[in-house]
Design an enzyme around this catalytic site. Sequence first.
Site: not given
Ligand code: HSE
Length: 436
Positions: A33, A134, A201, A205
Amino acid sequence: MKPVKIGILGLGTVGGGAAKVLQRNAAEIARRAGREIIITRASASDLSKPRLCDTSNIEMTTNGFDIISDPEIDIIVETIGGAGVVKDMVLQAIENGKHVVTANKSLIALHGNEIFAKASEKGVIVAFEAAVAGGIPIIKAIREGLSGNQIEWLAGIINGTSNFILTEMRDKGRDFADVLAEAQALGYAEADPTFDVEGIDAGHKLTILASIAFGIPLQFDKVYTEGITQITRTDVEYAEQLGYRIKSLGVARKTEKGIELRVHPTLIPERRLIANVNGVMNAVLVKGDAVGATLYYGAGAGAEPTGSAVVADVIDVVRALTSDPENRVPHLAFQANALADIPVLDSGDFQTAYYLRLHAEDKSGVLADVTRILADCDISIEAILQKPPAKNETIVPIILLTQVTQEHKLNAAIAKIEQLETVSGKVNRIRLETLG
Ligand code: HSE
């Protein structure tokens, strides 16, 4: 140079993981950095809980707004999650001139347009690598690594919980509910696990990925979502016999008519690398016109993998602190005034292939009736499999794979097939992508 001070909102799994990585790799991170990065303050709802990181030099509070208004802090890391009061916190942090790093997919998918507009107005960065897949640096890959391409489509296993459930059902013959309970106990699942198993979810994304891939505004409300709750072991086994695996995929595809945004269980040929992404692992396939197909694989959840993405964003922000806001990488990959209003297609306009499972009487002419209906609806058949009847039964399972067609044609064909007297019950339909 003076160290950069950061405050973390929510020192739970992801915040604690990010702090742990920042502390353990402090020297290496400072070399990258160009400055030391220190966590001076953090919030948590229960201060008595043990933390993943060393909190001896961190001033803890239960009130995140104290951190947001601290003039000493340059960067706010938001790892609380959810889109309620957190939205107010993030907007207030931006108002106060703080840069923000967030792991919050629902916040970005639902309110990102407003948040980025405000951030541009205030000349601050809102970074969100950890919001998708992630630890996989998929945002950076698409936004920067593939920026010379026209992205044609992307397809991802972007919900680890669903992938874990489908993998266990296939490998161990376990039941859906039993595996979901384990995923919750292991901490993979969202606070509300229906977000995982109903595709919400993954829809959050996918909204983000599609926006940076195609240069369109974030529009979660237009994403088609279908969960994995209706997938049975029977379908998993038949798919296997035909050379396919069933995965929950998020698909974003640009067609001549518009953009398909869809999350649903999908048959994928087992020879594809992505079909062999198992357990809680994530993977995203991105097809660019110049580069061809590229595949990104890694841990889609967990304290340190997600923390890795948060820390990378913090380093990026630190490097850009002195840069001219006009010349930074745009939040959504494309210049804010160049986002395109490309229509997002209704499900009837989706173009894909299908797996159909139906139950019919075992007598002559039945298959001919079914195939005639498909032909009349302009649907070409790729494969047919008829299984023997169960003992003392006259009804047989028939499995058909179609070639690529339009979903409204397929829906019309299914309605007609279900009206045949020789067919009992509903036709079970799962989409199929060859990902070639
Ligand atoms: N609940 C999410 C998954 C965690 O199962 O991928 C990560 O966003």
